[in-house]
Design an enzyme around this catalytic site. Structure first.
Site, short mmCIF file in Angstrom:
data_model
loop_
_atom_site.label_atom_id
_atom_site.label_comp_id
_atom_site.label_asym_id
_atom_site.label_seq_id
_atom_site.Cartn_x
_atom_site.Cartn_y
_atom_site.Cartn_z
CG ASP A 12 -20.47 -26.95 -29.22
OD1 ASP A 12 -20.94 -26.42 -30.24
OD2 ASP A 12 -19.25 -26.96 -28.96
CG ASP A 14 -16.85 -28.04 -34.49
OD1 ASP A 14 -16.30 -28.95 -35.10
OD2 ASP A 14 -17.80 -27.36 -34.96
CG ASP A 174 -16.34 -26.25 -26.48
OD1 ASP A 174 -17.41 -26.11 -27.11
OD2 ASP A 174 -15.25 -25.85 -26.92
#
Length: 224
Positions: A12, A14, A174
Site C-alpha cells: 500500500d 499512503d 496499514d
C-alpha cells in the site's frame, strides 16, 4: 512471527510507504475554502484516508455534518484533484526505514509493486519526487481497474503484471482495507502499526503479523 518466502511484495502507499496526510489535508482545506465549507485538521483527514479520493472527499464534507448532493460531491472531487496536483509530494515523506529497506529487498531479486486506492495519476509523480520510483515493477491505483481494494482484483492484477502466482506474493499495508483485500485474494498480509486505518486500532484487524517499523520486514523474508 512466522517468516515468508515471496517472489513478489506489494505495498500500500499512503500510511505504509509514505506519510502523505500533510499534502492530502492541505488539498482538502483548499477545496473546502473554495466551496465555502468549514475546514478540517490533519488529524481529521487522516481518518478519512484509505478508500480512495471520492470517499475521502465525501467524508471531509459530511462526517459530523449534513449530507451533500451528488452534484456538490462531484464538484468537490474535481476541486480536490486540482489542488492535490499542486500539493502532492510537497510535504509527504517516506516513513523511517523505507529508503533503507527497499534496496535490500530489490537486491534479493524480489519483484515489488504498489497497490493503492490513490488515483493512478498521483502515484508515479509522488514516488519519483521521493526517489522511490525505480524500485517498483508495477503501480496499481484506485482507478486503474474497474474495482479497487478491498476487492481482490488489484492484487491479482499486480501478480499477473509481475509474473507471480498469488501463492508467491505478500501484501504489506496499514489498514483493514488492505487486510481484507489480501484475504479475498488469497495472499498473506502484514500490517504496519504506524499508518492510518480510518481511526480503527490496527491490532484488531485480521492479518498475518504487525510491524512497527519498515526495517522489521527484511528479516522476516527467506529466499523463495
Amino acid at each position: 512471527m512466522k517468516s515468508f518466502a515471496p517472489r513478489a511484495i506489494f505495498f500500500d502507499l499512503d500510511g505504509t510507504l509514505v506519510d502523505s496526510v500533510p499534502d492530502l489535508a492541505e488539498a482538502v482545506r483548499r477545496m473546502l475554502v473554495e466551496l465555502g465549507e468549514p475546514s478540517r485538521t490533519d488529524a481529521e483527514v487522516a481518518t478519512f484516508v484509505g478508500k480512495g479520493i471520492p470517499t475521502m472527499v465525501e467524508r471531509a464534507l459530511t462526517v459530523g455534518r449534513a449530507p451533500i448532493s451528488p452534484e456538490l460531491l462531484a464538484q468537490a472531487i474535481t476541486s480536490f484533484m486540482r489542488h492535490y496536483e499542486d500539493t502532492n509530494g510537497k510535504l509527504t515523506r517516506a516513513y523511517p526505514g523505507v529508503v533503507e529497506a527497499l534496496p535490500v529487498l530489490r537486491a534479493r531479486g524480489l519483484k515489488m509493486g504498489v497497490v493503492t486506492n490513490k488515483a493512478e495519476a498521483f502515484i508515479g509523480p509522488l514516488l519519483d519526487e521521493l526517489g522511490l520510483g525505480g524500485f517498483f515493477d508495477c503501480l496499481v491505483g484506485g482507478d486503474s481497474l474497474a474495482k479497487k481494494k478491498p476487492d481482490p482484483e488489484p492484487l491479482w492484477h499486480a501478480c499477473q503484471t509481475v509474473g507471480v502466482s498469488r501463492e508467491e506474493a505478500l501484501m504489506v499495508g496499514d489498514s483493514g482495507n488492505d487486510a481484507l483485500c489480501a484475504r479475498r485474494a488469497g495472499i498473506p498480509v502484514l500490517l504496519m502499526t504506524y499508518g492510518y486505518n480510518e481511526g480503527v486500532p490496527v491490532d484488531t484487524e485480521d492479518c498475518d503479523g504487525l510491524l512497527s517499523s519498515f526495517l522489521e520486514l527484511p528479516p522476516l523474508l527467506k529466499t523463495a
